[in-house]
Motif scaffolding. Structure first.
Motif, short mmCIF file in Angstrom:
data_model
loop_
_atom_site.label_atom_id
_atom_site.label_comp_id
_atom_site.label_asym_id
_atom_site.label_seq_id
_atom_site.Cartn_x
_atom_site.Cartn_y
_atom_site.Cartn_z
N GLY A 183 67.95 12.20 -11.84
CA GLY A 183 68.33 11.65 -10.55
C GLY A 183 67.56 10.37 -10.27
O GLY A 183 66.89 9.83 -11.15
N ARG A 184 67.62 9.87 -9.06
CA ARG A 184 66.95 8.62 -8.73
C ARG A 184 65.91 8.79 -7.64
O ARG A 184 65.56 7.84 -6.96
CB ARG A 184 68.00 7.60 -8.30
N THR A 185 65.41 10.01 -7.50
CA THR A 185 64.49 10.29 -6.41
C THR A 185 63.15 10.84 -6.88
O THR A 185 62.39 11.38 -6.11
CB THR A 185 65.13 11.30 -5.44
N PHE A 186 62.86 10.69 -8.18
CA PHE A 186 61.67 11.29 -8.76
C PHE A 186 60.41 10.92 -8.01
O PHE A 186 59.56 11.78 -7.73
CB PHE A 186 61.56 10.86 -10.22
N SER A 187 60.24 9.66 -7.65
CA SER A 187 59.01 9.21 -7.01
C SER A 187 58.85 9.73 -5.59
O SER A 187 57.80 9.56 -4.98
CB SER A 187 58.94 7.68 -7.02
N SER A 188 59.89 10.37 -5.06
CA SER A 188 59.83 10.93 -3.71
C SER A 188 59.36 12.38 -3.67
O SER A 188 59.28 12.97 -2.59
CB SER A 188 61.21 10.85 -3.06
N TYR A 189 59.07 12.94 -4.84
CA TYR A 189 58.74 14.36 -4.92
C TYR A 189 57.39 14.59 -5.57
O TYR A 189 57.05 13.94 -6.57
CB TYR A 189 59.80 15.11 -5.73
N ALA A 190 56.65 15.52 -4.99
CA ALA A 190 55.50 16.08 -5.68
C ALA A 190 56.03 17.02 -6.77
O ALA A 190 57.11 17.60 -6.63
CB ALA A 190 54.62 16.85 -4.71
N MET A 191 55.27 17.15 -7.84
CA MET A 191 55.75 17.90 -8.99
C MET A 191 54.75 18.96 -9.42
O MET A 191 53.55 18.85 -9.16
CB MET A 191 55.99 16.94 -10.17
N GLY A 192 55.28 19.96 -10.09
CA GLY A 192 54.41 21.01 -10.60
C GLY A 192 54.92 21.57 -11.92
O GLY A 192 56.08 21.39 -12.27
N TRP A 193 54.02 22.19 -12.62
CA TRP A 193 54.36 22.95 -13.82
C TRP A 193 54.03 24.42 -13.56
O TRP A 193 52.96 24.74 -13.01
CB TRP A 193 53.55 22.47 -15.04
N PHE A 194 54.93 25.27 -14.00
CA PHE A 194 54.75 26.72 -13.93
C PHE A 194 55.05 27.29 -15.31
O PHE A 194 55.64 26.62 -16.16
CB PHE A 194 55.71 27.34 -12.90
N ARG A 195 54.68 28.53 -15.51
CA ARG A 195 55.01 29.20 -16.76
C ARG A 195 55.29 30.67 -16.50
O ARG A 195 54.80 31.24 -15.52
CB ARG A 195 53.90 29.04 -17.79
N GLN A 196 56.08 31.25 -17.40
CA GLN A 196 56.42 32.66 -17.27
C GLN A 196 56.44 33.30 -18.65
O GLN A 196 57.23 32.90 -19.51
CB GLN A 196 57.78 32.84 -16.59
N ALA A 197 55.55 34.26 -18.84
CA ALA A 197 55.50 35.02 -20.07
C ALA A 197 56.39 36.25 -19.95
O ALA A 197 56.68 36.70 -18.83
CB ALA A 197 54.06 35.43 -20.36
N PRO A 198 56.83 36.81 -21.06
CA PRO A 198 57.71 38.00 -21.01
C PRO A 198 57.07 39.14 -20.21
O PRO A 198 55.90 39.48 -20.44
CB PRO A 198 57.87 38.38 -22.48
N GLY A 199 57.83 39.68 -19.29
CA GLY A 199 57.35 40.80 -18.50
C GLY A 199 56.38 40.46 -17.40
O GLY A 199 55.86 41.35 -16.73
N LYS A 200 56.15 39.16 -17.21
CA LYS A 200 55.20 38.73 -16.18
C LYS A 200 55.89 37.84 -15.15
O LYS A 200 56.95 37.28 -15.40
CB LYS A 200 54.03 37.99 -16.81
N GLU A 201 55.24 37.70 -14.00
CA GLU A 201 55.76 36.82 -12.98
C GLU A 201 55.49 35.36 -13.33
O GLU A 201 54.56 35.05 -14.08
CB GLU A 201 55.13 37.15 -11.62
N ARG A 202 56.31 34.49 -12.75
CA ARG A 202 56.10 33.07 -12.94
C ARG A 202 54.79 32.67 -12.26
O ARG A 202 54.53 33.06 -11.11
CB ARG A 202 57.27 32.28 -12.37
#
Length: 123
Positions: free
Chosen positions: A26-45
């Motif tokens: 999209g064209r709005t990337f600079s308008s958003y804060a960003m994060g990384w998450f991860r999810q292992a099998p059988g676990k919550e994100r």
């Protein structure tokens, strides 16, 4: 509209490194804060790292602090996660996510998500 696509996952030995990328088509990337998450099998994100709109502020989960680095290039509409000294417990699907306001480690607080990229760390 934010449209996020992750890449860069793969199989790596313990102690190795990977760099994940998240492109916003999209064209709005600079308008958003960003994060990384991860999810292992059988676990919550779970939260991994976050960065504010300009890239000047970041914070990390305790389990990755000192090993992972989040960054962004607003000119390229791209978010990065440099992962060093990887451990088998880092094995998970990694997701990037966007939100309007910087801050928060809860997945429900993020508005847009990518499809995820698999990271597997062998011992």
């Amino acid at each position: 509209q934010v449209q996020l696509v992750e890449s860069g996952g793969g199989l790596v030995q313990a102690g190795g490194s990977l760099r994940l990328s998240c492109l916003d088509s999209g064209r709005t990337f600079s308008s958003y804060a960003m994060g990384w998450f991860r999810q292992a099998p059988g676990k919550e994100r779970e939260f991994v790292a976050a960065i504010n709109l300009s890239g000047g502020s970041t914070y990390y989960a305790g389990s990755v602090k000192g090993r992972f680095t989040i960054s962004r290039d607003n000119a390229k509409n791209t978010l990065y996660l440099q992962m060093n000294n990887l451990k088998p417990e880092d094995t998970a699907v990694y997701y990037c996510a966007a939100k309007r306001i910087f801050g928060g480690t809860i997945p429900a607080g993020y508005d847009y998500w990518g499809q995820g990229t698999q990271v597997t760390v062998s011992s």
